[in-house]
Design a protein around this motif. Structure first.
Motif, PDB file in Angstrom:
ATOM      1  N   VAL A   1      44.971  41.799  54.948  1.00 58.18           N
ATOM      2  CA  VAL A   1      44.612  40.916  56.323  1.00 58.18           C
ATOM      3  C   VAL A   1      43.014  40.585  55.925  1.00 58.18           C
ATOM      4  CG1 VAL A   1      43.784  41.724  58.323  1.00 58.18           C
ATOM      5  CG2 VAL A   1      45.690  42.900  57.506  1.00 58.18           C
ATOM      6  N   VAL A   2      42.660  39.341  56.463  1.00 51.83           N
ATOM      7  CA  VAL A   2      41.455  38.741  56.364  1.00 51.83           C
ATOM      8  C   VAL A   2      40.819  39.299  57.305  1.00 51.83           C
ATOM      9  CG1 VAL A   2      40.119  36.436  56.675  1.00 51.83           C
ATOM     10  CG2 VAL A   2      42.457  36.586  55.420  1.00 51.83           C
ATOM     11  N   ASN A   3      39.612  39.930  57.348  1.00 52.88           N
ATOM     12  CA  ASN A   3      38.442  40.348  58.235  1.00 52.88           C
ATOM     13  C   ASN A   3      37.267  39.990  57.718  1.00 52.88           C
ATOM     14  OD1 ASN A   3      37.182  41.665  60.140  1.00 52.88           O
ATOM     15  ND2 ASN A   3      37.854  43.780  59.651  1.00 52.88           N
ATOM     16  N   PHE A   4      36.545  38.944  58.341  1.00 55.76           N
ATOM     17  CA  PHE A   4      35.391  38.718  57.813  1.00 55.76           C
ATOM     18  C   PHE A   4      34.204  39.591  57.993  1.00 55.76           C
ATOM     19  CE2 PHE A   4      37.536  34.677  58.517  1.00 55.76           C
ATOM     20  CZ  PHE A   4      37.124  33.999  57.326  1.00 55.76           C
ATOM     21  N   ALA A   5      33.435  39.823  57.170  1.00 57.73           N
ATOM     22  CA  ALA A   5      32.381  40.873  57.204  1.00 57.73           C
ATOM     23  C   ALA A   5      31.263  40.226  57.763  1.00 57.73           C
ATOM     24  CB  ALA A   5      31.784  41.264  55.778  1.00 57.73           C
ATOM     25  N   VAL A   6      30.698  40.555  58.955  1.00 57.79           N
ATOM     26  CA  VAL A   6      29.457  39.821  59.636  1.00 57.79           C
ATOM     27  C   VAL A   6      28.415  41.294  59.773  1.00 57.79           C
ATOM     28  CG1 VAL A   6      30.496  37.845  60.208  1.00 57.79           C
ATOM     29  CG2 VAL A   6      30.647  40.052  61.799  1.00 57.79           C
ATOM     30  N   GLY A   7      27.235  40.859  59.875  1.00 54.07           N
ATOM     31  CA  GLY A   7      26.369  41.755  60.006  1.00 54.07           C
ATOM     32  C   GLY A   7      25.937  42.839  58.926  1.00 54.07           C
ATOM     33  N   ASN A   8      25.886  44.018  58.979  1.00 45.85           N
ATOM     34  CA  ASN A   8      25.558  44.781  57.992  1.00 45.85           C
ATOM     35  C   ASN A   8      26.614  44.978  56.961  1.00 45.85           C
ATOM     36  OD1 ASN A   8      23.150  45.458  59.152  1.00 45.85           O
ATOM     37  ND2 ASN A   8      23.694  47.295  60.130  1.00 45.85           N
ATOM     38  N   GLU A   9      26.311  45.138  55.498  1.00 47.22           N
ATOM     39  CA  GLU A   9      27.192  45.276  54.424  1.00 47.22           C
ATOM     40  C   GLU A   9      27.721  46.658  54.659  1.00 47.22           C
ATOM     41  OE1 GLU A   9      27.344  45.079  49.596  1.00 47.22           O
ATOM     42  OE2 GLU A   9      26.295  43.537  50.670  1.00 47.22           O
ATOM     43  N   SER A  10      29.308  46.634  54.430  1.00 49.69           N
ATOM     44  CA  SER A  10      29.695  48.081  54.332  1.00 49.69           C
ATOM     45  C   SER A  10      29.335  48.873  53.358  1.00 49.69           C
ATOM     46  CB  SER A  10      31.323  47.795  54.464  1.00 49.69           C
ATOM     47  OG  SER A  10      31.666  47.486  53.085  1.00 49.69           O
ATOM     48  N   GLU A  11      29.482  50.099  53.539  1.00 46.07           N
ATOM     49  CA  GLU A  11      29.114  51.213  52.775  1.00 46.07           C
ATOM     50  C   GLU A  11      29.758  50.770  51.248  1.00 46.07           C
ATOM     51  OE1 GLU A  11      30.168  55.367  52.938  1.00 46.07           O
ATOM     52  OE2 GLU A  11      29.340  55.293  54.806  1.00 46.07           O
TER      53      GLU A  11
END
Length: 144
Positions: free
Chosen positions: A93-103
């Protein structure tokens, strides 16, 4: 006449100590199946010359407007870039990462467009929409 696109996408993703490295590789391959992946200490680097599968997923998930927004927001000269969530990518699944980077870190993609130009390539991967449906060149001709 079919346009010929020449691009190179560089994909990077960290592999944290708490992650299974093969899952990160699988996440990248799910979205970019033609990528040549080089796994190294701490992460992966990959290169592909096609965003075909990625584009198919954008169409299927009906997130073309979101994709276009991300691509143009981070476009500079012949480049555009975007970041993706690893867990979603592992599920295909495509889920754009916006904002804070994930852990665990994100999958970062930088695309260099050699031909024809970056705007045309973005239109190819994520065409503009009208009422949520992709507008193709043929549709534009029909309105004239």
């Amino acid at each position: 006449m079919t346009a010929i696109y020449r691009i190179e996408a560089t994909i990077t993703a960290p592999i944290e100590d708490t992650e299974v490295g093969d899952r990160v590789v699988d996440a990248v391959e799910n979205l970019f199946p033609n990528a040549e992946i080089d796994r190294h200490e701490g992460g992966i680097d990959a290169t592909t010359h096609s965003l075909g599968r990625f584009s198919e997923l954008l169409h299927r998930q009906e997130i073309l407007d979101t994709a276009r927004s991300e691509f143009f927001r981070r476009q500079s000269g012949p480049y555009f870039s975007f970041s993706l969530k690893k867990q979603a990518a592992f599920q295909g699944v495509v889920n754009f990462a916006v904002g804070n980077e994930s852990e665990l870190g994100d999958i970062d993609v930088e695309v260099r467009v050699d031909e024809p130009d970056v705007e045309s390539y973005i239109d190819h991967v994520a065409p503009p929409t009208e009422d949520g449906r992709p507008i193709t060149a043929g549709d534009a001709d029909d309105r004239r």
